[in-house]
Write a protein that holds these residues in place. Structure first.
Motif, PDB file in Angstrom:
ATOM      1  N   MET A 229       0.681  -1.114  -0.007  1.00  0.00           N
ATOM      2  CA  MET A 229       0.029  -0.047  -0.083  1.00  0.00           C
ATOM      3  C   MET A 229       0.928   0.677   0.350  1.00  0.00           C
ATOM      4  SD  MET A 229      -3.149  -1.173   2.324  1.00  0.00           S
ATOM      5  CE  MET A 229      -4.100  -2.856   2.519  1.00  0.00           C
ATOM      6  N   ALA A 230       0.503   2.563  -0.342  1.00  0.00           N
ATOM      7  CA  ALA A 230       1.463   3.834  -1.309  1.00  0.00           C
ATOM      8  C   ALA A 230      -0.091   4.850  -0.509  1.00  0.00           C
ATOM      9  CB  ALA A 230       1.946   3.756  -2.117  1.00  0.00           C
TER      10      ALA A 230
ATOM     11  N   ASN B  57      -2.001  10.157   6.644  1.00  0.00           N
ATOM     12  CA  ASN B  57      -0.494   9.293   6.232  1.00  0.00           C
ATOM     13  C   ASN B  57      -0.709   8.519   7.647  1.00  0.00           C
ATOM     14  OD1 ASN B  57       1.594   7.920   5.155  1.00  0.00           O
ATOM     15  ND2 ASN B  57       2.535   8.181   6.918  1.00  0.00           N
ATOM     16  N   LYS B  58      -1.008   9.318   9.065  1.00  0.00           N
ATOM     17  CA  LYS B  58      -1.079   7.927   9.993  1.00  0.00           C
ATOM     18  C   LYS B  58      -2.783   7.570   9.755  1.00  0.00           C
ATOM     19  CE  LYS B  58       0.936  11.296  13.305  1.00  0.00           C
ATOM     20  NZ  LYS B  58       0.260  12.509  14.201  1.00  0.00           N
ATOM     21  N   GLY B  59      -3.648   7.983   9.189  1.00  0.00           N
ATOM     22  CA  GLY B  59      -5.174   6.568   8.380  1.00  0.00           C
ATOM     23  C   GLY B  59      -5.250   6.028   8.427  1.00  0.00           C
ATOM     24  N   ALA B  60      -3.806   6.362   6.635  1.00  0.00           N
ATOM     25  CA  ALA B  60      -3.468   5.469   6.138  1.00  0.00           C
ATOM     26  C   ALA B  60      -2.391   4.284   6.221  1.00  0.00           C
ATOM     27  CB  ALA B  60      -2.704   5.592   5.001  1.00  0.00           C
ATOM     28  N   GLU B  61      -1.611   4.349   7.588  1.00  0.00           N
ATOM     29  CA  GLU B  61      -0.968   3.668   7.940  1.00  0.00           C
ATOM     30  C   GLU B  61      -1.373   3.225   9.115  1.00  0.00           C
ATOM     31  OE1 GLU B  61       2.488   5.868  10.372  1.00  0.00           O
ATOM     32  OE2 GLU B  61       4.047   5.963   8.468  1.00  0.00           O
TER      33      GLU B  61
ATOM     34  N   HIS C  81       3.310  -0.287   4.157  1.00  0.00           N
ATOM     35  CA  HIS C  81       2.672   0.964   3.712  1.00  0.00           C
ATOM     36  C   HIS C  81       3.091   2.534   3.292  1.00  0.00           C
ATOM     37  CE1 HIS C  81       1.371   5.381   4.602  1.00  0.00           C
ATOM     38  NE2 HIS C  81       0.411   5.046   3.560  1.00  0.00           N
ATOM     39  N   SER C  82       3.271   2.349   2.356  1.00  0.00           N
ATOM     40  CA  SER C  82       4.705   3.952   1.952  1.00  0.00           C
ATOM     41  C   SER C  82       3.843   4.641   1.890  1.00  0.00           C
ATOM     42  CB  SER C  82       5.140   3.064   0.841  1.00  0.00           C
ATOM     43  OG  SER C  82       6.385   2.129   0.963  1.00  0.00           O
ATOM     44  N   ALA C  83       4.964   6.207   2.550  1.00  0.00           N
ATOM     45  CA  ALA C  83       4.108   7.462   2.193  1.00  0.00           C
ATOM     46  C   ALA C  83       5.109   7.904   1.029  1.00  0.00           C
ATOM     47  CB  ALA C  83       4.944   8.177   3.592  1.00  0.00           C
TER      48      ALA C  83
ATOM     49  N   ILE D  96      -1.823  -1.255  -4.223  1.00  0.00           N
ATOM     50  CA  ILE D  96      -2.786  -0.559  -3.368  1.00  0.00           C
ATOM     51  C   ILE D  96      -2.917   1.004  -3.056  1.00  0.00           C
ATOM     52  CG2 ILE D  96      -5.107   0.202  -1.669  1.00  0.00           C
ATOM     53  CD1 ILE D  96      -5.172  -3.226  -1.817  1.00  0.00           C
ATOM     54  N   LEU D  97      -3.570   2.365  -3.795  1.00  0.00           N
ATOM     55  CA  LEU D  97      -2.319   3.338  -3.843  1.00  0.00           C
ATOM     56  C   LEU D  97      -4.249   3.823  -3.018  1.00  0.00           C
ATOM     57  CD1 LEU D  97      -0.928   2.546  -6.821  1.00  0.00           C
ATOM     58  CD2 LEU D  97      -0.020   4.108  -5.184  1.00  0.00           C
ATOM     59  N   GLY D  98      -3.745   5.389  -2.175  1.00  0.00           N
ATOM     60  CA  GLY D  98      -4.459   6.415  -2.402  1.00  0.00           C
ATOM     61  C   GLY D  98      -3.792   7.412  -2.414  1.00  0.00           C
TER      62      GLY D  98
END
Length: 364
Positions: free
Chosen positions: A45-46, A61-65, A75-77, A103-105
Motif C-alpha cells: 500500500m502507498a 498518512n497516520k490513518g493510512a498506516e 505501507h509507504s508514504a 493499492i494506492l490512495g
C-alpha cells in the motif's frame, strides 16, 4: 442556491454542521481505529501526498498506516513536495515493484496528474482511489475495477461558511484579505468561489483588499500577510485562508505584530493547530475533513476491491465518485469538538465504506 441548502445540522455534537455535497449528511470520526476483519494478503500500500510537514497530510498518512497495520500489509508514504513530476515518478517506481499487488490512495498534486497516474495503476492491474483532484472527464467506471473510486469534498459551501463566520467576527462591515491555494487545484478553486459568492452577497459591506495564492504553504502565507499588515494596516478586519496551513502562517504574522485576537482568521482542514487556535479565540473557524479517515478509507476501498469483498463495477456511480463530509468548527462549538475529537478517540470502522458519503459528485 440558498445557504441552507448546503448545510444540515448533525447530531455529532452541539451546534456542529456537516459540509459535504449540496445536502451533506453523516457522522465524523477521529483517530480511533476498529481493525477490519480482513487478513494480510501480501498487498503493498502507498499514499501519495504533498508533505509530511503539512498537518493535513501527516494526519492522512497516520490513518493510512493504521489501516495497513490493521490488515498486516506494508505501507509507504510517497511525498510529492508539490512537484507533479516527482509524484508521478514515485508512483511508477512503486508500481514497478508492487505490480498487481499495489493499492494506492492518491491526492494528485494537480488535476491533470490524475490521468497518467490512474493509467499507470490500471496498466499493472493495481487498485487506486484518488482524492480531491482529477479532470472532470476522468471517471473510475472507465477503468473497470482498477480505478476504484474518487472522493472529494465540496469546497464551495466550506468557502461560504468560513467567510460567513469571518464576516460576523467584525460585524459584517469592513475589509478582508484572502489566501488561496494552488490556482489550478480543484479544492482551491471551489473554496475561492464560495468566498467570492459571500463577498458579492454582502452588497458592498465587505470589501476584498487583496487575494493572493500561497500554494497551501504556511511560510508563503506568513510572508504575504506580513506584507499586507505593512501595506493595509488597520484596514484589515479579517483574514480568510483556503486551508489551515496558510491560516496558521497568517496567525504567526499577527503574533509577530501583537495582533492575535484583534484580527480573526478562518481556515479549512480541521488540523489540531487550527482547532487549538479556534479554542484560543485566535481563529474564528475551520472545517474538519478528517484526514485520518480519508487516508485509511482510501486504502480500505482499494483493499476491499483487491481481495474481492466487493466489485466496484457492480456498484452505483455514487459509490465511485462521491463527496465526503466535513464539519464546521467555530468558537461556539469548539469546546464540544475538542472534548469529543481531540481528547476523546471515537472509533473508525474501516469496513463502513459508504457511511460518510454525501452524494455523487456533480460537474459544471
Amino acid at each position: 442556491m440558498d445557504m441552507n441548502d448546503f448545510m444540515q445540522k448533525a447530531l455529532v455534537s452541539r451546534r456542529r454542521f456537516i459540509i459535504g455535497s449540496a445536502l451533506g449528511v453523516g457522522a465524523l470520526g477521529s483517530p480511533g481505529l476498529v481493525r477490519p476483519a480482513l487478513s494480510a494478503t501480501g498487498y503493498s500500500m502507498a499514499s501519495s501526498i504533498r508533505s509530511l510537514s503539512n498537518a493535513f497530510h501527516a494526519a492522512w498518512n497516520k490513518g493510512a498506516e493504521s489501516f495497513a497495520q490493521g490488515v498486516g500489509d506494508p505501507h509507504s508514504a510517497l511525498v510529492t513536495e508539490g512537484n507533479s513530476e516527482k509524484g508521478i515518478a514515485d508512483i511508477k517506481a512503486f508500481l514497478a515493484k508492487a505490480g498487481d499487488k499495489a493499492i494506492l490512495g492518491v491526492d494528485p498534486n494537480d488535476s491533470p496528474d490524475a490521468r497518467p497516474i490512474v493509467e499507470a495503476v490500471a496498466s499493472v492491474k493495481g487498485h487506486i482511489v484518488t482524492v480531491w483532484n482529477k479532470p472532470d472527464d476522468l471517471h473510475p467506471w472507465d477503468f473497470g475495477d482498477n480505478y476504484v473510486a474518487h472522493m472529494s469534498f465540496n469546497g464551495v459551501p466550506a468557502g461560504e461558511q468560513t467567510a460567513k463566520v469571518l464576516f460576523e467576527s467584525f460585524g459584517g462591515e469592513g475589509a478582508i484579505v484572502a489566501l488561496g491555494g494552488i490556482p489550478s487545484n480543484v479544492s482551491a478553486i471551489e473554496r475561492k468561489a464560495g468566498l467570492m459568492k459571500m463577498i458579492e452577497g454582502s452588497n458592498g459591506k465587505v470589501q476584498l483588499l487583496d487575494f493572493q495564492d500561497a500554494d497551501w504553504d504556511s511560510a508563503k502565507a506568513n510572508n504575504i500577510v506580513a506584507a499586507w499588515l505593512t501595506r493595509f494596516g488597520s484596514e484589515i478586519k479579517g483574514i480568510w485562508a483556503a486551508n489551515d496551513g496558510m491560516a496558521i502562517g497568517a496567525l504567526e504574522a499577527l503574533r509577530a505584530e501583537g495582533l492575535t485576537g484583534q484580527i480573526q482568521i478562518t481556515g479549512v482542514d480541521g488540523t489540531k493547530d487550527a482547532v487549538q487556535a479556534v479554542k484560543n479565540k485566535e481563529m474564528a473557524a475551520t472545517v474538519d475533513w478528517d484526514p485520518f479517515w480519508i487516508g485509511g478509507i482510501a486504502l480500505s476501498l482499494g483493499h476491499h476491491t483487491a481481495t474481492g469483498v466487493f466489485t466496484p463495477s457492480k456498484e452505483p456511480q455514487e459509490h465511485r465518485e462521491f463527496y465526503g463530509t466535513g464539519a464546521l468548527i467555530t468558537q461556539d462549538d469548539v469546546e464540544d469538538y475538542w472534548r469529543n475529537n481531540v481528547e476523546g478517540s471515537p472509533e473508525v470502522d474501516w469496513n463502513d465504506l459508504w457511511g460518510r458519503i454525501s452524494g455523487q459528485i456533480r460537474y459544471g
